[in-house]
Motif scaffolding. Structure first.
Motif, PDB file in Angstrom:
ATOM      1  N   LEU A   1      12.764   1.814   1.407  1.00 18.94           N
ATOM      2  CA  LEU A   1      12.026   0.597   1.695  1.00 18.94           C
ATOM      3  C   LEU A   1      12.799  -0.644   1.247  1.00 18.94           C
ATOM      4  CD1 LEU A   1       8.281   1.390   0.872  1.00 18.94           C
ATOM      5  CD2 LEU A   1       9.242   0.772   3.086  1.00 18.94           C
ATOM      6  N   VAL A   2      13.430  -0.558   0.097  1.00 18.87           N
ATOM      7  CA  VAL A   2      14.214  -1.700  -0.398  1.00 18.87           C
ATOM      8  C   VAL A   2      15.350  -2.019   0.571  1.00 18.87           C
ATOM      9  CG1 VAL A   2      15.788  -2.487  -2.207  1.00 18.87           C
ATOM     10  CG2 VAL A   2      13.648  -1.375  -2.831  1.00 18.87           C
ATOM     11  N   ILE A   3      16.095  -0.984   0.982  1.00 23.48           N
ATOM     12  CA  ILE A   3      17.234  -1.190   1.884  1.00 23.48           C
ATOM     13  C   ILE A   3      16.756  -1.713   3.242  1.00 23.48           C
ATOM     14  CG2 ILE A   3      19.085  -0.032   3.153  1.00 23.48           C
ATOM     15  CD1 ILE A   3      19.296   1.915   0.757  1.00 23.48           C
ATOM     16  N   GLY A   4      15.727  -1.064   3.801  1.00 23.70           N
ATOM     17  CA  GLY A   4      15.229  -1.482   5.105  1.00 23.70           C
ATOM     18  C   GLY A   4      14.679  -2.897   5.101  1.00 23.70           C
TER      19      GLY A   4
ATOM     20  N   TYR B   1       0.822  -1.203   0.000  1.00 19.00           N
ATOM     21  CA  TYR B   1       0.000   0.000   0.000  1.00 19.00           C
ATOM     22  C   TYR B   1       0.864   1.263   0.000  1.00 19.00           C
ATOM     23  CZ  TYR B   1      -4.512  -2.323   0.565  1.00 19.00           C
ATOM     24  OH  TYR B   1      -5.633  -3.072   0.354  1.00 19.00           O
ATOM     25  N   ILE B   2       1.980   1.236   0.718  1.00 16.39           N
ATOM     26  CA  ILE B   2       2.901   2.381   0.692  1.00 16.39           C
ATOM     27  C   ILE B   2       3.417   2.611  -0.725  1.00 16.39           C
ATOM     28  CG2 ILE B   2       5.142   3.240   1.481  1.00 16.39           C
ATOM     29  CD1 ILE B   2       4.659   1.681   4.085  1.00 16.39           C
ATOM     30  N   LEU B   3       3.856   1.530  -1.349  1.00 23.68           N
ATOM     31  CA  LEU B   3       4.402   1.643  -2.709  1.00 23.68           C
ATOM     32  C   LEU B   3       3.340   2.124  -3.693  1.00 23.68           C
ATOM     33  CD1 LEU B   3       6.500  -1.650  -2.744  1.00 23.68           C
ATOM     34  CD2 LEU B   3       7.425   0.661  -2.834  1.00 23.68           C
ATOM     35  N   LYS B   4       2.137   1.588  -3.572  1.00 22.48           N
ATOM     36  CA  LYS B   4       1.080   1.898  -4.546  1.00 22.48           C
ATOM     37  C   LYS B   4       0.462   3.267  -4.304  1.00 22.48           C
ATOM     38  CE  LYS B   4      -3.340   0.037  -6.255  1.00 22.48           C
ATOM     39  NZ  LYS B   4      -4.219   1.122  -5.766  1.00 22.48           N
TER      40      LYS B   4
ATOM     41  N   ALA C   1      10.171   2.575   9.908  1.00 20.26           N
ATOM     42  CA  ALA C   1       9.037   3.356  10.410  1.00 20.26           C
ATOM     43  C   ALA C   1       9.357   4.838  10.542  1.00 20.26           C
ATOM     44  CB  ALA C   1       8.590   2.790  11.759  1.00 20.26           C
ATOM     45  N   PHE C   2      10.600   5.169  10.936  1.00 17.70           N
ATOM     46  CA  PHE C   2      10.919   6.553  11.258  1.00 17.70           C
ATOM     47  C   PHE C   2      11.802   7.244  10.221  1.00 17.70           C
ATOM     48  CE2 PHE C   2       9.775   4.815  15.414  1.00 17.70           C
ATOM     49  CZ  PHE C   2       8.958   5.815  15.919  1.00 17.70           C
ATOM     50  N   SER C   3      12.216   6.550   9.191  1.00 23.93           N
ATOM     51  CA  SER C   3      13.137   7.146   8.225  1.00 23.93           C
ATOM     52  C   SER C   3      12.438   7.924   7.124  1.00 23.93           C
ATOM     53  CB  SER C   3      14.007   6.050   7.582  1.00 23.93           C
ATOM     54  OG  SER C   3      13.198   5.155   6.834  1.00 23.93           O
ATOM     55  N   GLY C   4      11.116   7.836   7.066  1.00 22.52           N
ATOM     56  CA  GLY C   4      10.410   8.464   5.946  1.00 22.52           C
ATOM     57  C   GLY C   4      10.411   7.504   4.780  1.00 22.52           C
ATOM     58  N   PHE C   5       9.278   7.364   4.121  1.00 22.19           N
ATOM     59  CA  PHE C   5       9.136   6.318   3.120  1.00 22.19           C
ATOM     60  C   PHE C   5       9.610   6.787   1.741  1.00 22.19           C
ATOM     61  CE2 PHE C   5       5.555   5.259   6.119  1.00 22.19           C
ATOM     62  CZ  PHE C   5       6.222   4.206   6.717  1.00 22.19           C
ATOM     63  N   SER C   6      10.514   6.019   1.189  1.00 23.06           N
ATOM     64  CA  SER C   6      10.949   6.190  -0.199  1.00 23.06           C
ATOM     65  C   SER C   6      11.178   4.804  -0.777  1.00 23.06           C
ATOM     66  CB  SER C   6      12.239   7.011  -0.275  1.00 23.06           C
ATOM     67  OG  SER C   6      13.322   6.289   0.296  1.00 23.06           O
TER      68      SER C   6
ATOM     69  N   ALA D   1      -1.875   2.858  10.609  1.00 21.27           N
ATOM     70  CA  ALA D   1      -0.896   3.571   9.791  1.00 21.27           C
ATOM     71  C   ALA D   1       0.334   2.696   9.571  1.00 21.27           C
ATOM     72  CB  ALA D   1      -0.498   4.870  10.475  1.00 21.27           C
ATOM     73  N   ALA D   2       1.000   2.937   8.444  1.00 24.31           N
ATOM     74  CA  ALA D   2       2.164   2.124   8.093  1.00 24.31           C
ATOM     75  C   ALA D   2       3.227   2.191   9.182  1.00 24.31           C
ATOM     76  CB  ALA D   2       2.732   2.604   6.763  1.00 24.31           C
ATOM     77  N   LYS D   3       3.457   3.385   9.728  1.00 21.94           N
ATOM     78  CA  LYS D   3       4.445   3.553  10.792  1.00 21.94           C
ATOM     79  C   LYS D   3       4.091   2.692  11.996  1.00 21.94           C
ATOM     80  CE  LYS D   3       6.410   7.209  13.731  1.00 21.94           C
ATOM     81  NZ  LYS D   3       6.391   8.664  14.006  1.00 21.94           N
ATOM     82  N   GLU D   4       2.806   2.686  12.366  1.00 20.02           N
ATOM     83  CA  GLU D   4       2.357   1.900  13.511  1.00 20.02           C
ATOM     84  C   GLU D   4       2.504   0.405  13.258  1.00 20.02           C
ATOM     85  OE1 GLU D   4      -1.600   3.288  13.844  1.00 20.02           O
ATOM     86  OE2 GLU D   4      -1.079   5.134  14.924  1.00 20.02           O
ATOM     87  N   THR D   5       2.276  -0.006  12.027  1.00 23.32           N
ATOM     88  CA  THR D   5       2.420  -1.424  11.684  1.00 23.32           C
ATOM     89  C   THR D   5       3.846  -1.898  11.894  1.00 23.32           C
ATOM     90  OG1 THR D   5       0.651  -1.280  10.037  1.00 23.32           O
ATOM     91  CG2 THR D   5       2.159  -3.153   9.855  1.00 23.32           C
ATOM     92  N   PHE D   6       4.806  -1.120  11.410  1.00 23.37           N
ATOM     93  CA  PHE D   6       6.208  -1.515  11.554  1.00 23.37           C
ATOM     94  C   PHE D   6       6.649  -1.512  13.019  1.00 23.37           C
ATOM     95  CE2 PHE D   6       6.382  -0.139   7.030  1.00 23.37           C
ATOM     96  CZ  PHE D   6       6.807  -1.343   6.496  1.00 23.37           C
ATOM     97  N   ILE D   7       6.133  -0.588  13.811  1.00 21.78           N
ATOM     98  CA  ILE D   7       6.446  -0.575  15.243  1.00 21.78           C
ATOM     99  C   ILE D   7       5.858  -1.808  15.917  1.00 21.78           C
ATOM    100  CG2 ILE D   7       6.063   0.647  17.415  1.00 21.78           C
ATOM    101  CD1 ILE D   7       6.138   3.271  15.825  1.00 21.78           C
TER     102      ILE D   7
END
Length: 444
Positions: A126-129, A54-57, A117-122, A188-194
């Motif tokens: 996302l690939v590196i993380g 969903y983040i990517l799309k 979660a905290f780096s800001g989505f790009s 939220a995506a951030k909350e999911t990763f946490i």
């Protein structure tokens, strides 16, 4: 003396049986929690995959090709999973063996999720993380897979552990299939990763727990002894039980009609909404659970060779009902019996894989199977997509035929498994197998 002797002889077997049952219960409890945390926290799981897609799309406006490429690249550690299994079998981190992997790499995986979660989505971020999370989580998975196979062999309870692993690992799949829409709308995506990072840390907490029923003299037994790296690779190649187990798992997950072709058939040919495919997968996965539980009972009564035959014969026509569906509602109704048909086979194949591990190489073989399952699923889906597109009217029917043909190929592989390996029930002594293990260790 005779009175005391009689008293001991009548009470000891009961006490021994009770102790054995309690030990088995503690083992199942330990692996139940461990399995749940492992599958909830895996970066390859639905919870993480739903949010990243969903983040990517939606946020990064990635194309379908970019999303597919993201999944392909971040999945590389899964495809070469046997490397992590080999590392598990050779390395003893912190002098704690498998618990050392949990204590080191579970926190590393959690840190990777928190960084995402905290780096800001790009896209690049996302690939590196995700690659970092996938790499560290593979060490955790290798320790888990190797540990459960080793305990299954030494305690002669691979069948019950297979049933437990399959039941518990189905829970996140079923929950993810039914809750994917809710998760995307309310979490939220951030909350999911946490949240996933928190669950991952619970694996490290389990690494502090050392139940005697699981770890007592575990690594001192012949099944746990290996050789150096070259010797281990040589032993793996010479171990005849490896090949039928790996090939059977490959064919079982190579299902050309079960993923993309089914999704397109439901949405395009039957004009179903996107949610129907998700619901189908949820019902399908949930329907396996009753037969997994049945396997946990049957494996103590019936030898593995019979369960392999019975499970495979029932599973071969598993996908055929899909060739006759003409509505989305009928697809959802049939998802339950289709899932029920595959449960015994799935549990029996994992049971076979655990029994087939060479001594000291449990992590290597189980992670080899793990990688083979992932690769065969991708390859089967790729072939299925090609078959589906080959005919606008009969493409999906051809996919069902291809899947049935692939499953049929499992039948001639069953006799290739060593007879003494699959001739016993769960918990039964295997004198021939144990003698072979000792012989292999002496050679190593």
């Amino acid at each position: 003396m005779s009175k005391n002797f009689k008293r001991a002889s009548t009470k000891t077997p009961v006490a021994s049986a009770r102790h054995g049952a309690e030990g088995s219960d503690r083992i199942l409890l330990y692996f139940g929690w461990l399995t749940l945390f492992i599958y909830l926290a895996t970066p390859a799981g639905l919870l993480v995959d739903i949010q990243t897609s969903y983040i990517l799309k939606n946020q990064l406006h990635a194309t379908a090709t970019q999303i597919s490429t993201f999944r392909l690249v971040t999945g590389i550690p899964v495809y070469i999973a046997f490397v992590f299994g080999l590392a598990r079998d050779q390395w003893n981190p912190l002098g704690l063996r498998d618990r050392g992997f949990f204590l080191i790499f579970a926190p590393v995986t959690a840190v990777a999720f928190i960084w995402i979660a905290f780096s800001g989505f790009s896209y690049a971020g996302l690939v590196i993380g995700m690659l970092l999370a996938m790499l560290s989580s593979r060490f955790v998975a290798a320790a888990y897979q190797g540990l459960i196979a080793l305990v299954g062999q030494e305690k002669r309870m691979s069948g019950r552990l297979s049933a437990l692993c399959n039941v518990v690992s189905s829970v996140p799949v079923v929950a993810g299939a039914f809750a994917s829409g809710y998760i995307s709308d309310h979490l939220a995506a951030k909350e999911t990763f946490i949240l996933v990072a928190t669950v991952t840390l619970l694996i490290a907490v389990l690494g502090l727990w050392k139940p005697v029923s699981v770890f007592g003299q575990l690594y001192d037994q012949p099944q746990a002894r290996g050789a150096d790296l070259v010797g281990n690779i040589r032993r793996l190649a010479k171990h005849k039980a490896v090949y039928p187990a790996v090939l059977i798992c490959f064919l079982w997950n190579f299902a050309p009609g079960s993923a993309t072709p089914l999704q397109f058939y439901l949405s395009n040919a039957l004009h179903a909404s996107d949610s129907v495919y998700s619901y189908y997968n949820g019902i399908f996965a949930a329907a396996f659970i009753p037969t997994f539980l049945l396997y946990g009972f049957l494996c103590k009564k019936i030898p593995l060779n019979k369960l392999l035959w019975w499970g495979t014969i029932v599973a071969v026509p598993q996908m055929i009902p899909l060739a006759f569906i003409h509505s989305a509602n009928l697809a959802l109704v049939l998802a339950a019996p289709i899932g029920l048909m595959g449960g015994i086979a799935t549990a029996a194949y994992l049971d076979l894989a655990m029994r087939s591990c060479p001594p000291g190489l449990q992590g290597t073989l189980m992670m080899l199977v793990d990688g083979v399952l992932a690769l065969s699923a991708r390859a089967g889906d790729l072939l299925g997509s090609w078959i589906y597109n080959s005919s606008p009217t009969h493409g999906f029917t051809y996919c069902v035929i291809a899947t049935t043909a692939v499953y049929t190929l499992i039948l001639p592989l069953i006799p290739l498994a060593p007879k003494e390996l699959i001739a016993t029930t769960d918990g039964e002594l295997q004198p021939g197998v144990e003698a072979e293990v000792l012989s292999e260790i002496r050679e190593a």
